[in-house]
Scaffold this motif. Structure first.
Motif, PDB file in Angstrom:
ATOM      1  N   ARG A 130     -19.830   6.528  16.003  1.00 24.71           N
ATOM      2  CA  ARG A 130     -19.550   7.100  14.684  1.00 24.71           C
ATOM      3  C   ARG A 130     -18.787   6.089  13.839  1.00 24.71           C
ATOM      4  N   VAL A 131     -19.087   6.061  12.554  1.00 26.18           N
ATOM      5  CA  VAL A 131     -18.379   5.192  11.624  1.00 26.18           C
ATOM      6  C   VAL A 131     -17.513   6.079  10.721  1.00 26.18           C
ATOM      7  N   TYR A 132     -16.301   5.628  10.475  1.00 21.03           N
ATOM      8  CA  TYR A 132     -15.352   6.393   9.671  1.00 21.03           C
ATOM      9  C   TYR A 132     -15.121   5.706   8.341  1.00 21.03           C
ATOM     10  N   LEU A 133     -15.181   6.506   7.286  1.00 15.95           N
ATOM     11  CA  LEU A 133     -14.902   6.047   5.944  1.00 15.95           C
ATOM     12  C   LEU A 133     -14.355   7.222   5.155  1.00 15.95           C
ATOM     13  N   PHE A 134     -14.041   7.015   3.907  1.00 18.29           N
ATOM     14  CA  PHE A 134     -13.465   8.094   3.122  1.00 18.29           C
ATOM     15  C   PHE A 134     -14.488   9.195   2.880  1.00 18.29           C
ATOM     16  N   ALA A 135     -14.007  10.421   2.858  1.00 16.94           N
ATOM     17  CA  ALA A 135     -14.871  11.578   2.678  1.00 16.94           C
ATOM     18  C   ALA A 135     -15.497  11.596   1.284  1.00 16.94           C
ATOM     19  N   HIS A 136     -14.899  10.894   0.344  1.00 18.88           N
ATOM     20  CA  HIS A 136     -15.421  10.865  -1.021  1.00 18.88           C
ATOM     21  C   HIS A 136     -15.076   9.524  -1.653  1.00 18.88           C
ATOM     22  N   GLU A 137     -15.968   9.030  -2.483  1.00 18.57           N
ATOM     23  CA  GLU A 137     -15.760   7.745  -3.144  1.00 18.57           C
ATOM     24  C   GLU A 137     -14.466   7.728  -3.962  1.00 18.57           C
ATOM     25  N   THR A 138     -14.072   8.874  -4.534  1.00 16.08           N
ATOM     26  CA  THR A 138     -12.835   8.946  -5.294  1.00 16.08           C
ATOM     27  C   THR A 138     -11.645   8.541  -4.432  1.00 16.08           C
ATOM     28  N   LEU A 139     -11.664   8.941  -3.159  1.00 18.27           N
ATOM     29  CA  LEU A 139     -10.578   8.565  -2.259  1.00 18.27           C
ATOM     30  C   LEU A 139     -10.556   7.056  -2.037  1.00 18.27           C
ATOM     31  N   HIS A 140     -11.728   6.467  -1.896  1.00 17.89           N
ATOM     32  CA  HIS A 140     -11.790   5.014  -1.695  1.00 17.89           C
ATOM     33  C   HIS A 140     -11.206   4.286  -2.906  1.00 17.89           C
ATOM     34  N   VAL A 141     -11.633   4.677  -4.091  1.00 18.18           N
ATOM     35  CA  VAL A 141     -11.146   4.046  -5.320  1.00 18.18           C
ATOM     36  C   VAL A 141      -9.644   4.267  -5.460  1.00 18.18           C
ATOM     37  N   THR A 142      -9.195   5.481  -5.176  1.00 20.05           N
ATOM     38  CA  THR A 142      -7.765   5.793  -5.265  1.00 20.05           C
ATOM     39  C   THR A 142      -6.975   4.978  -4.251  1.00 20.05           C
ATOM     40  N   ALA A 143      -7.513   4.834  -3.041  1.00 17.89           N
ATOM     41  CA  ALA A 143      -6.829   4.038  -2.016  1.00 17.89           C
ATOM     42  C   ALA A 143      -6.711   2.587  -2.474  1.00 17.89           C
ATOM     43  N   GLU A 144      -7.763   2.044  -3.078  1.00 18.87           N
ATOM     44  CA  GLU A 144      -7.684   0.670  -3.590  1.00 18.87           C
ATOM     45  C   GLU A 144      -6.575   0.542  -4.622  1.00 18.87           C
ATOM     46  N   ASP A 145      -6.495   1.518  -5.539  1.00 16.79           N
ATOM     47  CA  ASP A 145      -5.444   1.488  -6.569  1.00 16.79           C
ATOM     48  C   ASP A 145      -4.056   1.609  -5.952  1.00 16.79           C
ATOM     49  N   ARG A 146      -3.897   2.551  -5.025  1.00 15.15           N
ATOM     50  CA  ARG A 146      -2.584   2.798  -4.416  1.00 15.15           C
ATOM     51  C   ARG A 146      -2.116   1.616  -3.560  1.00 15.15           C
ATOM     52  N   LEU A 147      -3.040   1.010  -2.824  1.00 16.41           N
ATOM     53  CA  LEU A 147      -2.668  -0.113  -1.964  1.00 16.41           C
ATOM     54  C   LEU A 147      -2.381  -1.368  -2.782  1.00 16.41           C
ATOM     55  N   GLY A 148      -3.142  -1.576  -3.843  1.00 14.86           N
ATOM     56  CA  GLY A 148      -2.972  -2.775  -4.659  1.00 14.86           C
ATOM     57  C   GLY A 148      -3.686  -3.965  -4.046  1.00 14.86           C
ATOM     58  N   GLN A 149      -3.995  -4.942  -4.888  1.00 14.87           N
ATOM     59  CA  GLN A 149      -4.767  -6.099  -4.449  1.00 14.87           C
ATOM     60  C   GLN A 149      -4.066  -6.884  -3.350  1.00 14.87           C
ATOM     61  N   GLY A 150      -2.752  -7.036  -3.446  1.00 10.13           N
ATOM     62  CA  GLY A 150      -2.020  -7.816  -2.446  1.00 10.13           C
ATOM     63  C   GLY A 150      -2.143  -7.239  -1.048  1.00 10.13           C
ATOM     64  N   LEU A 151      -1.928  -5.950  -0.907  1.00  7.49           N
ATOM     65  CA  LEU A 151      -2.017  -5.320   0.411  1.00  7.49           C
ATOM     66  C   LEU A 151      -3.463  -5.248   0.898  1.00  7.49           C
ATOM     67  N   LEU A 152      -4.401  -5.017  -0.016  1.00  6.31           N
ATOM     68  CA  LEU A 152      -5.819  -5.031   0.376  1.00  6.31           C
ATOM     69  C   LEU A 152      -6.201  -6.403   0.925  1.00  6.31           C
ATOM     70  N   ASP A 153      -5.701  -7.453   0.299  1.00  5.43           N
ATOM     71  CA  ASP A 153      -5.988  -8.806   0.788  1.00  5.43           C
ATOM     72  C   ASP A 153      -5.424  -9.013   2.189  1.00  5.43           C
ATOM     73  N   VAL A 154      -4.258  -8.464   2.472  1.00  2.00           N
ATOM     74  CA  VAL A 154      -3.672  -8.568   3.816  1.00  2.00           C
ATOM     75  C   VAL A 154      -4.615  -7.926   4.836  1.00  2.00           C
ATOM     76  N   TYR A 155      -5.128  -6.736   4.520  1.00  2.00           N
ATOM     77  CA  TYR A 155      -6.051  -6.062   5.443  1.00  2.00           C
ATOM     78  C   TYR A 155      -7.388  -6.799   5.553  1.00  2.00           C
TER      79      TYR A 155
END
Length: 185
Positions: A130-155
């Motif tokens: 099974r592959v896990y991802l966000f239940a809705h695209e809105t969550l993915h976009v919101t997670a990108e905003d909340r994490l910010g580019q710097g933390l996303l780059d770390v991951y």
């Protein structure tokens, strides 16, 4: 390799047949839709968001914020799934976080799993993991905003280093399916 749904719509629908097409705002018409297709010239009507949808979005954002302010494992799983762009298996998350499989399974099986869900299997068949991802695209976009580019780059760096270990080993048997899928940023 498949045509878009819009490209499959008939130019001349049967008498009395009406087609209602919905799309996110500002999405281009797929390139496989013929230039003379009525889809390219049909009237566009913007619909208001339903109060129900706004409520669901608010609940989802609240839940995402709870995950991001939860323990380190929750933050890491949100960050890794967001940075992956295409979802990860429980085994991938186990390797990337260094946490034992039971902790990953418990997290994905908890209330956390309402926002991060299994959406299928690699390699898209009944036997794959099974592959896990966000239940809705809105969550993915919101997670990108909340994490910010710097933390996303770390991951993303963490994911790339993980992928490099498999590449350096010559992509051995047992290489995680995400690494072979081509579904990533």
């Amino acid at each position: 390799d498949r045509p878009s749904i819009a490209g499959l719509l008939p130019k001349q629908p049967a008498v009395g047949l009406r087609v209602v097409v919905t799309s996110r705002r500002n999405r281009p018409v797929p390139t496989d839709v013929a230039a003379d297709h009525p889809f390219r010239s049909c009237p566009i009507r913007t619909l208001d968001s339903s109060p129900h949808a706004r409520n669901l979005k608010d609940q989802a954002v609240w839940e995402l914020d709870r995950m991001l302010t939860g323990d380190q494992l929750q933050r890491d799983v949100v960050g890794l799934i967001t940075a992956s762009g295409g979802g990860l298996t429980a085994s991938d998350l186990h390797e990337l976080t260094g946490r034992p499989p039971f902790q990953i399974d418990n997290l994905l099986g908890s209330a956390f799993g309402r926002s991060v869900r299994s959406r299928g299997r690699y390699p898209f068949n009944e036997r794959g993991p099974r592959v896990y991802l966000f239940a809705h695209e809105t969550l993915h976009v919101t997670a990108e905003d909340r994490l910010g580019q710097g933390l996303l780059d770390v991951y993303r760096v963490k994911i790339h280093r993980w992928a490099d270990t498999y590449r350096q080993a010559g992509w051995p048997a047992g290489t995680g399916p995400w690494l072979c899928s081509g579904i990533r940023e």
